[in-house]
Design a protein around this motif. Structure first.
Motif, PDB file in Angstrom:
ATOM      1  N   UNK A   1       0.795  -1.228   0.000  1.00  0.00           N
ATOM      2  CA  UNK A   1       0.000   0.000   0.000  1.00  0.00           C
ATOM      3  C   UNK A   1       0.821   1.270   0.000  1.00  0.00           C
ATOM      4  N   UNK A   2       2.160   1.135  -0.019  1.00  0.00           N
ATOM      5  CA  UNK A   2       3.076   2.277  -0.070  1.00  0.00           C
ATOM      6  C   UNK A   2       2.845   3.222   1.104  1.00  0.00           C
ATOM      7  N   UNK A   3       2.586   2.625   2.271  1.00  0.00           N
ATOM      8  CA  UNK A   3       2.246   3.417   3.450  1.00  0.00           C
ATOM      9  C   UNK A   3       3.467   3.823   4.265  1.00  0.00           C
ATOM     10  N   UNK A   4       4.578   3.131   4.088  1.00  0.00           N
ATOM     11  CA  UNK A   4       5.799   3.510   4.787  1.00  0.00           C
ATOM     12  C   UNK A   4       7.011   3.003   4.027  1.00  0.00           C
ATOM     13  N   UNK A   5       8.190   3.526   4.378  1.00  0.00           N
ATOM     14  CA  UNK A   5       9.415   3.123   3.716  1.00  0.00           C
ATOM     15  C   UNK A   5      10.134   2.031   4.496  1.00  0.00           C
ATOM     16  N   UNK A   6      11.405   1.866   4.180  1.00  0.00           N
ATOM     17  CA  UNK A   6      12.217   0.897   4.888  1.00  0.00           C
ATOM     18  C   UNK A   6      12.194  -0.505   4.302  1.00  0.00           C
ATOM     19  N   UNK A   7      11.597  -0.665   3.138  1.00  0.00           N
ATOM     20  CA  UNK A   7      11.503  -1.980   2.515  1.00  0.00           C
ATOM     21  C   UNK A   7      12.584  -2.138   1.448  1.00  0.00           C
ATOM     22  N   UNK A   8      13.070  -3.374   1.303  1.00  0.00           N
ATOM     23  CA  UNK A   8      13.987  -3.699   0.227  1.00  0.00           C
ATOM     24  C   UNK A   8      13.289  -4.531  -0.824  1.00  0.00           C
ATOM     25  N   UNK A   9      13.882  -4.587  -2.013  1.00  0.00           N
ATOM     26  CA  UNK A   9      13.289  -5.353  -3.096  1.00  0.00           C
ATOM     27  C   UNK A   9      12.353  -4.523  -3.953  1.00  0.00           C
ATOM     28  N   UNK A  10      11.654  -5.194  -4.860  1.00  0.00           N
ATOM     29  CA  UNK A  10      10.780  -4.526  -5.823  1.00  0.00           C
ATOM     30  C   UNK A  10       9.331  -4.543  -5.356  1.00  0.00           C
ATOM     31  N   UNK A  11       8.699  -3.374  -5.411  1.00  0.00           N
ATOM     32  CA  UNK A  11       7.247  -3.249  -5.235  1.00  0.00           C
ATOM     33  C   UNK A  11       6.723  -2.536  -6.474  1.00  0.00           C
ATOM     34  N   UNK A  12       5.991  -3.258  -7.287  1.00  0.00           N
ATOM     35  CA  UNK A  12       5.447  -2.693  -8.515  1.00  0.00           C
ATOM     36  C   UNK A  12       3.929  -2.705  -8.433  1.00  0.00           C
ATOM     37  N   UNK A  13       3.320  -1.544  -8.605  1.00  0.00           N
ATOM     38  CA  UNK A  13       1.866  -1.396  -8.540  1.00  0.00           C
ATOM     39  C   UNK A  13       1.370  -0.879  -9.881  1.00  0.00           C
TER      40      UNK A  13
ATOM     41  N   UNK B   1       3.980   0.218 -12.229  1.00  0.00           N
ATOM     42  CA  UNK B   1       4.851   1.315 -11.807  1.00  0.00           C
ATOM     43  C   UNK B   1       5.762   0.832 -10.682  1.00  0.00           C
ATOM     44  N   UNK B   2       7.068   1.018 -10.849  1.00  0.00           N
ATOM     45  CA  UNK B   2       8.045   0.646  -9.831  1.00  0.00           C
ATOM     46  C   UNK B   2       8.019   1.704  -8.730  1.00  0.00           C
ATOM     47  N   UNK B   3       7.478   1.326  -7.569  1.00  0.00           N
ATOM     48  CA  UNK B   3       7.301   2.293  -6.487  1.00  0.00           C
ATOM     49  C   UNK B   3       8.623   2.785  -5.919  1.00  0.00           C
ATOM     50  N   UNK B   4       9.689   1.991  -6.081  1.00  0.00           N
ATOM     51  CA  UNK B   4      10.975   2.407  -5.532  1.00  0.00           C
ATOM     52  C   UNK B   4      11.524   3.648  -6.232  1.00  0.00           C
ATOM     53  N   UNK B   5      10.988   3.967  -7.397  1.00  0.00           N
ATOM     54  CA  UNK B   5      11.465   5.119  -8.156  1.00  0.00           C
ATOM     55  C   UNK B   5      10.585   6.356  -7.958  1.00  0.00           C
ATOM     56  N   UNK B   6       9.615   6.248  -7.035  1.00  0.00           N
ATOM     57  CA  UNK B   6       8.666   7.337  -6.839  1.00  0.00           C
ATOM     58  C   UNK B   6       9.008   8.154  -5.599  1.00  0.00           C
ATOM     59  N   UNK B   7       8.722   9.444  -5.682  1.00  0.00           N
ATOM     60  CA  UNK B   7       8.820  10.300  -4.520  1.00  0.00           C
ATOM     61  C   UNK B   7       7.565  10.198  -3.672  1.00  0.00           C
ATOM     62  N   UNK B   8       7.570  10.905  -2.555  1.00  0.00           N
ATOM     63  CA  UNK B   8       6.460  10.828  -1.598  1.00  0.00           C
ATOM     64  C   UNK B   8       5.131  11.191  -2.240  1.00  0.00           C
ATOM     65  N   UNK B   9       5.098  12.301  -2.992  1.00  0.00           N
ATOM     66  CA  UNK B   9       3.845  12.741  -3.612  1.00  0.00           C
ATOM     67  C   UNK B   9       3.379  11.760  -4.679  1.00  0.00           C
ATOM     68  N   UNK B  10       4.317  11.189  -5.420  1.00  0.00           N
ATOM     69  CA  UNK B  10       3.946  10.222  -6.457  1.00  0.00           C
ATOM     70  C   UNK B  10       3.397   8.938  -5.843  1.00  0.00           C
ATOM     71  N   UNK B  11       3.978   8.522  -4.727  1.00  0.00           N
ATOM     72  CA  UNK B  11       3.459   7.339  -4.035  1.00  0.00           C
ATOM     73  C   UNK B  11       2.040   7.588  -3.537  1.00  0.00           C
ATOM     74  N   UNK B  12       1.814   8.792  -3.019  1.00  0.00           N
ATOM     75  CA  UNK B  12       0.467   9.145  -2.559  1.00  0.00           C
ATOM     76  C   UNK B  12      -0.522   9.117  -3.722  1.00  0.00           C
ATOM     77  N   UNK B  13      -0.085   9.553  -4.903  1.00  0.00           N
ATOM     78  CA  UNK B  13      -0.958   9.544  -6.077  1.00  0.00           C
ATOM     79  C   UNK B  13      -1.296   8.119  -6.498  1.00  0.00           C
ATOM     80  N   UNK B  14      -0.322   7.197  -6.409  1.00  0.00           N
ATOM     81  CA  UNK B  14      -0.590   5.799  -6.732  1.00  0.00           C
ATOM     82  C   UNK B  14      -1.623   5.224  -5.760  1.00  0.00           C
TER      83      UNK B  14
END
Length: 235
Positions: free
Chosen positions: A68-80, A83-96
């Protein structure tokens, strides 16, 4: 004259709604590192409803927080939704989250000063939709969940099952591609839980959303399309 056969149409490639690769999450506690997720791989396809089984403390909620992209600190790939969430900033994650994900928790977390229809309207207004369209969508969902006569009731005037059904409607209000549900009926008695969960499944299937549902209830899990089990930090 030469003849040719019918044209071959290649099937469209549809991105998974969720793709995890080697997802990890560790916490420091008392100078000790606790590895909660130790390399989780998972693919959830459009329209698929997946049960995430595991005992309390196994990391199910942590895994849903990651997806749910609710917090950081995770390793590995999260794709929603491709879209690769690891490449998103805070605002972009909120938009997803806003555009693609709906959430249902064990406790409904409805806004107490707003009635049922207002609780379902509010997340839609945030996206900039006209209020009339938001109200029509909210009424459609609440009617489908059997709450057509309870639209003006605040949460304190609704039963536990009714509150959770409003929470389901809120999660689906923006037509998410993915619904994340964390023990969505865990706070209800068995009879009410069965009824609410059946309505949840029917509505999610009708909307065409995918869902990942964390539960420890084997019986509820069997009603879903697929079961995955989280054990020792891996699936």
């Amino acid at each position: 004259m030469s003849e040719t056969g019918p044209a071959i149409v290649e099937p469209a490639v549809i991105d998974p709604v969720v793709r995890l690769e080697k997802l990890t999450r560790s916490f420091e506690q008392g100078g000790v590192t606790i590895d909660v997720l130790r390399g989780v791989d998972l693919v959830v396809h459009p329209g698929e409803i997946v049960a995430l089984l595991g005992p309390s403390g196994s990391g199910k909620s942590t895994m849903l927080q990651a997806i749910g992209l609710l917090e950081g600190g995770f390793g590995g790939l999260i794709e929603i939704a491709g879209v690769d969430a690891s490449k998103l900033g805070k605002d972009q994650r909120a938009a997803v989250r806003r555009d693609h994900i709906g959430f249902v928790y064990q406790f409904h977390h409805l806004l107490p000063d707003f009635n049922a229809i207002e609780n379902v309207v509010l997340p839609q207004l945030i996206t900039g939709k006209p209020r009339a369209d938001c109200e029509a969508r909210a009424k459609e969902l609440l009617d489908a969940l059997g709450l057509g006569e309870r639209l003006e009731h605040r949460p304190s005037k609704l039963s536990g099952g009714e509150q959770q059904r409003v929470a389901v409607a809120r999660a689906l209000a923006n037509r998410p591609r993915l619904v994340l549900a964390d023990e969505p009926t865990g706070n209800l008695d068995e009879a009410t839980a069965d009824k609410v969960f059946a309505q949840f499944l029917e509505l999610v299937r009708g909307e065409g959303s995918a869902a990942l549902v964390a539960t420890h209830n084997e019986r509820l899990a069997l009603a879903m399309d697929r079961v995955v089990r989280l054990h020792d930090g891996v699936l």
